[in-house]
Design a protein around this motif. Sequence first.
Motif, PDB file in Angstrom:
ATOM      1  N   GLN A   1       0.835  -1.190   0.000  1.00 31.24           N
ATOM      2  CA  GLN A   1       0.000   0.000   0.000  1.00 31.24           C
ATOM      3  C   GLN A   1       0.872   1.243   0.000  1.00 31.24           C
ATOM      4  OE1 GLN A   1      -2.758   0.300   3.303  1.00 31.24           O
ATOM      5  NE2 GLN A   1      -4.223   1.420   2.031  1.00 31.24           N
TER       6      GLN A   1
ATOM      7  N   GLY B   1      -2.717   7.165  -0.063  1.00 38.09           N
ATOM      8  CA  GLY B   1      -3.749   7.602  -0.983  1.00 38.09           C
ATOM      9  C   GLY B   1      -4.277   6.542  -1.916  1.00 38.09           C
ATOM     10  N   LYS B   2      -3.755   5.322  -1.834  1.00 40.39           N
ATOM     11  CA  LYS B   2      -4.206   4.251  -2.712  1.00 40.39           C
ATOM     12  C   LYS B   2      -4.684   3.064  -1.883  1.00 40.39           C
ATOM     13  CE  LYS B   2      -2.083   3.450  -6.559  1.00 40.39           C
ATOM     14  NZ  LYS B   2      -1.056   3.045  -7.573  1.00 40.39           N
ATOM     15  N   GLU B   3      -5.491   2.235  -2.519  1.00 34.97           N
ATOM     16  CA  GLU B   3      -6.004   1.046  -1.856  1.00 34.97           C
ATOM     17  C   GLU B   3      -4.910   0.007  -1.687  1.00 34.97           C
ATOM     18  OE1 GLU B   3     -10.606   1.286  -3.546  1.00 34.97           O
ATOM     19  OE2 GLU B   3      -9.344  -0.419  -4.036  1.00 34.97           O
ATOM     20  N   ARG B   4      -5.082  -0.828  -0.675  1.00 33.00           N
ATOM     21  CA  ARG B   4      -4.156  -1.922  -0.469  1.00 33.00           C
ATOM     22  C   ARG B   4      -4.218  -2.873  -1.659  1.00 33.00           C
ATOM     23  NH1 ARG B   4      -3.386  -3.981   5.568  1.00 33.00           N
ATOM     24  NH2 ARG B   4      -3.095  -1.697   5.623  1.00 33.00           N
ATOM     25  N   GLU B   5      -3.057  -3.247  -2.173  1.00 37.55           N
ATOM     26  CA  GLU B   5      -2.930  -3.996  -3.412  1.00 37.55           C
ATOM     27  C   GLU B   5      -2.406  -5.402  -3.144  1.00 37.55           C
ATOM     28  OE1 GLU B   5      -0.476  -3.623  -7.675  1.00 37.55           O
ATOM     29  OE2 GLU B   5       0.105  -2.445  -5.924  1.00 37.55           O
TER      30      GLU B   5
ATOM     31  N   GLU C   1       8.159   1.691  -8.868  1.00 40.40           N
ATOM     32  CA  GLU C   1       6.744   1.518  -8.597  1.00 40.40           C
ATOM     33  C   GLU C   1       6.450   0.404  -7.598  1.00 40.40           C
ATOM     34  OE1 GLU C   1       7.248   0.220 -13.028  1.00 40.40           O
ATOM     35  OE2 GLU C   1       8.225   1.591 -11.631  1.00 40.40           O
TER      36      GLU C   1
END
Length: 124
Positions: A39, A42-46, A89
């Motif tokens: 994670q 600002g982003k969802e857990r991936e 990334e």
Amino acid sequence: QVQLVESGGGLVQAGGSLSLSCAASGGTFIRYVMGWFRQVPGKEREFVAAISWGGATTIYADSVKGRFTISRDNAQNTVYLQMNSLKPEDTAVYYCAARNAPNIATAAGNFGSWGQGTQVTVSS
């Protein structure tokens, strides 16, 4: 039910490697599907990777396939994530997760126990 502690994060240059470990305690480790998620703010857990009870089945996110390897040592109550050819990334907080069920899942909501996370930073 089960406590998870990640280790092995750090700073690495693009193209380098890191190995993460997740030590489990307080549960019957072999009866948990284990997963790795990541994670960024600002982003969802991936979803990253998951492994079955006995380790015979693994699944990977397309973004890490061919570069990351998940494995487990049930005698040591530990799951690993070997990360090679790291890219900027890939930078994120990486979380170990446990699912008290026999079927592999990729959604974070299907995992009931989580570690505290370990930071992985890949510089360009």
